[in-house]
Design an enzyme around this catalytic site. Structure first.
Site, mmCIF file in Angstrom:
data_model
loop_
_atom_site.group_PDB
_atom_site.id
_atom_site.type_symbol
_atom_site.label_atom_id
_atom_site.label_comp_id
_atom_site.label_asym_id
_atom_site.label_seq_id
_atom_site.Cartn_x
_atom_site.Cartn_y
_atom_site.Cartn_z
ATOM 1 C CB THR A 175 -3.782 -3.152 -0.422
ATOM 2 O OG1 THR A 175 -4.902 -3.885 -0.935
ATOM 3 C CG2 THR A 175 -4.241 -2.292 0.740
ATOM 4 C CD GLU A 205 1.502 7.475 4.100
ATOM 5 O OE1 GLU A 205 2.205 8.428 4.496
ATOM 6 O OE2 GLU A 205 1.624 6.314 4.522
ATOM 7 C CG HIS A 263 -7.846 -2.184 -2.234
ATOM 8 N ND1 HIS A 263 -6.548 -2.529 -2.553
ATOM 9 C CD2 HIS A 263 -8.465 -1.950 -3.410
ATOM 10 C CE1 HIS A 263 -6.410 -2.508 -3.865
ATOM 11 N NE2 HIS A 263 -7.573 -2.169 -4.403
#
Length: 131
Positions: A33, A41, A67
């Site tokens: 994750t 990002e 996730h």
């Protein structure tokens, strides 16, 4: 001026280095994750970078992510972002990550446009104040 609609796309192959075991976010050899968050990002900031003025960059300020499915080592993942809102310096992205079997994660991500040098200098001052 940056406007909504800018899209980004990044691809990578899951490796042992970005596994949950290596990232210490779990004990399995699956896409971590934290690695997914970093990919999200990266995809967002790279998508708007060409539209920024000289001396500007963006910094992440919020990431709400899900996730939803695991991905094994060796499988390719694709991250796609879309800038859905641009309000002054605040940018909001919708991001989806898929592997070769389907969607594995989604997020809403906020970034702010900052002056690179000024931001870095202000942050570095924390070290001087902490001595």
């Amino acid at each position: 001026m940056i406007e909504a609609g800018i899209k980004g796309k990044e691809e990578m192959t899951v490796s042992e280095q970005n596994s949950a075991l290596a990232m210490e976010s779990g004990t399995l050899m699956v896409f971590a994750t934290p690695s997914m968050a970093a990919l999200m990002e990266k995809t967002a900031w790279k998508s708007v970078a060409p539209y920024l003025e000289d001396g500007q960059c963006t910094v992440g300020t919020k990431l709400e992510l899900t996730h939803s499915a695991s991905t094994p080592i060796g499988m390719k993942v694709i991250c796609e972002s879309e800038l859905i809102k641009a309000e002054g310096r605040k940018l909001v992205f919708k991001i989806t990550v898929s592997d070769e079997c389907g969607v594995i994660g989604e997020s809403t991500h906020e970034r702010f446009i900052v002056e690179s040098g000024k931001f870095q200098k202000k942050t570095d001052l924390k070290l001087e104040k902490n001595l």
